[in-house]
Design a protein around this motif. Sequence first.
Motif, PDB file in Angstrom:
ATOM      1  N   LEU A  11      -0.254  -0.062  13.973  1.00 20.37           N
ATOM      2  CA  LEU A  11      -1.409   0.395  13.210  1.00 20.37           C
ATOM      3  C   LEU A  11      -2.672   0.380  14.077  1.00 20.37           C
ATOM      4  O   LEU A  11      -2.933  -0.598  14.787  1.00 20.37           O
ATOM      5  N   PRO A  12      -3.477   1.457  14.029  1.00 25.25           N
ATOM      6  CA  PRO A  12      -4.740   1.462  14.763  1.00 25.25           C
ATOM      7  C   PRO A  12      -5.753   0.540  14.103  1.00 25.25           C
ATOM      8  O   PRO A  12      -5.618   0.179  12.925  1.00 25.25           O
ATOM      9  N   HIS A  13      -6.779   0.149  14.851  1.00 21.70           N
ATOM     10  CA  HIS A  13      -7.835  -0.703  14.294  1.00 21.70           C
ATOM     11  C   HIS A  13      -8.821   0.142  13.480  1.00 21.70           C
ATOM     12  O   HIS A  13      -8.979   1.345  13.705  1.00 21.70           O
ATOM     13  N   ASP A  14      -9.484  -0.524  12.543  1.00 17.31           N
ATOM     14  CA  ASP A  14     -10.562   0.106  11.767  1.00 17.31           C
ATOM     15  C   ASP A  14     -10.121   1.401  11.089  1.00 17.31           C
ATOM     16  O   ASP A  14     -10.701   2.481  11.292  1.00 17.31           O
ATOM     17  N   LEU A  15      -9.089   1.290  10.273  1.00 19.22           N
ATOM     18  CA  LEU A  15      -8.634   2.460   9.527  1.00 19.22           C
ATOM     19  C   LEU A  15      -9.655   2.849   8.459  1.00 19.22           C
ATOM     20  O   LEU A  15     -10.203   1.987   7.765  1.00 19.22           O
ATOM     21  N   PRO A  16      -9.924   4.133   8.287  1.00 20.45           N
ATOM     22  CA  PRO A  16     -10.874   4.559   7.252  1.00 20.45           C
ATOM     23  C   PRO A  16     -10.274   4.407   5.856  1.00 20.45           C
ATOM     24  O   PRO A  16      -9.072   4.597   5.654  1.00 20.45           O
ATOM     25  N   THR A  17     -11.108   4.073   4.893  1.00 23.08           N
ATOM     26  CA  THR A  17     -10.657   3.937   3.511  1.00 23.08           C
ATOM     27  C   THR A  17     -10.482   5.315   2.889  1.00 23.08           C
ATOM     28  O   THR A  17     -11.321   6.199   3.047  1.00 23.08           O
ATOM     29  N   THR A  18      -9.363   5.491   2.187  1.00 26.29           N
ATOM     30  CA  THR A  18      -9.035   6.793   1.593  1.00 26.29           C
ATOM     31  C   THR A  18      -8.641   6.616   0.138  1.00 26.29           C
ATOM     32  O   THR A  18      -8.017   5.627  -0.229  1.00 26.29           O
ATOM     33  N   ASN A  19      -8.992   7.597  -0.682  1.00 27.60           N
ATOM     34  CA  ASN A  19      -8.549   7.633  -2.067  1.00 27.60           C
ATOM     35  C   ASN A  19      -7.154   8.246  -2.116  1.00 27.60           C
ATOM     36  O   ASN A  19      -6.922   9.314  -1.548  1.00 27.60           O
ATOM     37  N   PHE A  20      -6.240   7.573  -2.790  1.00 32.31           N
ATOM     38  CA  PHE A  20      -4.864   8.056  -2.851  1.00 32.31           C
ATOM     39  C   PHE A  20      -4.772   9.485  -3.368  1.00 32.31           C
ATOM     40  O   PHE A  20      -3.945  10.279  -2.901  1.00 32.31           O
ATOM     41  N   ILE A  49       7.477  11.877  -0.677  1.00 31.56           N
ATOM     42  CA  ILE A  49       6.137  11.582  -0.188  1.00 31.56           C
ATOM     43  C   ILE A  49       6.246  10.824   1.133  1.00 31.56           C
ATOM     44  O   ILE A  49       7.213  10.097   1.364  1.00 31.56           O
ATOM     45  N   GLU A  50       5.279  11.017   2.035  1.00 35.36           N
ATOM     46  CA  GLU A  50       5.310  10.374   3.343  1.00 35.36           C
ATOM     47  C   GLU A  50       4.021   9.603   3.587  1.00 35.36           C
ATOM     48  O   GLU A  50       2.924  10.122   3.379  1.00 35.36           O
ATOM     49  N   PHE A  51       4.180   8.356   4.050  1.00 30.23           N
ATOM     50  CA  PHE A  51       3.044   7.536   4.474  1.00 30.23           C
ATOM     51  C   PHE A  51       3.288   7.096   5.909  1.00 30.23           C
ATOM     52  O   PHE A  51       4.359   6.576   6.235  1.00 30.23           O
ATOM     53  N   SER A  52       2.304   7.293   6.772  1.00 29.89           N
ATOM     54  CA  SER A  52       2.413   6.877   8.165  1.00 29.89           C
ATOM     55  C   SER A  52       1.116   6.208   8.597  1.00 29.89           C
ATOM     56  O   SER A  52       0.027   6.757   8.395  1.00 29.89           O
ATOM     57  N   GLN A  53       1.236   5.000   9.160  1.00 29.05           N
ATOM     58  CA  GLN A  53       0.086   4.214   9.610  1.00 29.05           C
ATOM     59  C   GLN A  53      -0.929   4.040   8.468  1.00 29.05           C
ATOM     60  O   GLN A  53      -2.081   4.458   8.546  1.00 29.05           O
ATOM     61  N   VAL A  54      -0.437   3.428   7.403  1.00 33.14           N
ATOM     62  CA  VAL A  54      -1.252   3.180   6.208  1.00 33.14           C
ATOM     63  C   VAL A  54      -1.189   1.707   5.844  1.00 33.14           C
ATOM     64  O   VAL A  54      -0.133   1.074   5.935  1.00 33.14           O
ATOM     65  N   ILE A  55      -2.315   1.153   5.434  1.00 29.85           N
ATOM     66  CA  ILE A  55      -2.363  -0.207   4.890  1.00 29.85           C
ATOM     67  C   ILE A  55      -2.705  -0.114   3.408  1.00 29.85           C
ATOM     68  O   ILE A  55      -3.697   0.516   3.021  1.00 29.85           O
ATOM     69  N   PHE A  56      -1.847  -0.719   2.576  1.00 28.83           N
ATOM     70  CA  PHE A  56      -2.129  -0.885   1.154  1.00 28.83           C
ATOM     71  C   PHE A  56      -2.522  -2.344   0.938  1.00 28.83           C
ATOM     72  O   PHE A  56      -1.740  -3.250   1.251  1.00 28.83           O
ATOM     73  N   LYS A  57      -3.698  -2.576   0.407  1.00 29.97           N
ATOM     74  CA  LYS A  57      -4.188  -3.945   0.223  1.00 29.97           C
ATOM     75  C   LYS A  57      -4.721  -4.114  -1.195  1.00 29.97           C
ATOM     76  O   LYS A  57      -5.594  -3.365  -1.640  1.00 29.97           O
ATOM     77  N   ASN A  58      -4.164  -5.103  -1.905  1.00 35.74           N
ATOM     78  CA  ASN A  58      -4.578  -5.374  -3.290  1.00 35.74           C
ATOM     79  C   ASN A  58      -4.438  -4.119  -4.159  1.00 35.74           C
ATOM     80  O   ASN A  58      -5.342  -3.760  -4.909  1.00 35.74           O
ATOM     81  N   VAL A  59      -3.291  -3.475  -4.049  1.00 40.53           N
ATOM     82  CA  VAL A  59      -3.032  -2.252  -4.818  1.00 40.53           C
ATOM     83  C   VAL A  59      -1.938  -2.525  -5.848  1.00 40.53           C
ATOM     84  O   VAL A  59      -0.916  -3.133  -5.536  1.00 40.53           O
TER      85      VAL A  59
END
Length: 214
Positions: A11-20, A49-59
């Motif tokens: 995972l890269p650092h400082d991922l931008p926050t995105t709305n699902f 559905i595909e997710f790549s290099q994603v962090i889900f936190k408190n979801v």
Amino acid sequence: MSKIKVEKAKLPHDLPTTNFQEIYDMEEPYLNNCLISNCTIEREKVEKIEFSQVIFKNVVFNDVSFRNIELTDVTFENCDLSNVDFMGGIIHRVEFKESKMLGINLSDATLGNVLFENCILNLSSYGYSRLKQVQYTNCSLRNADYYECNFKKVGFQQCDINEVNFSGTSLKGIDISSSTFERLSVNLEDLDGCEVSSEQAIGFATMLGLKVKK
């Protein structure tokens, strides 16, 4: 007590926050390089559905079906994935940490380099799945179903595996010696080569109807 070496999510650092919901602006359901946090994903049913290099936190995932999902380099932290349907998924370099996953459906899935750490996985389903380099650490797996699975380098470290169903799944080379259970569903021939503690060995002997003298 051996621990399986699992390749961590890249995972890269400082991922931008995105709305699902932004994935629906695309022609195909695909999301990558982002952080999704502190929200509820509700009543979503998406195939492949595909997710790549994603962090889900408190979801919280509520009434979600993502059959044939593809997860690559993804982490779930403090999430609620109870009863989520990931049937037929391809899950590679994924980490589930401190998450509630009651009744999650991972049947007919392919898991490679996956870590489950401090998760509640009671009643989870893995029937006919293929697990390679998968580590469970400090997890509750009560009544989980591993019917007719293919295990290769799978570790259960200090887990509660009571009433787990391993029917039709070879446990050769699988170390369950640090985990606890009162009863398992397992075929006698599939125990060949399974690594157990001396106390567990007595328990298996009792299950087989043997009387062990002390």
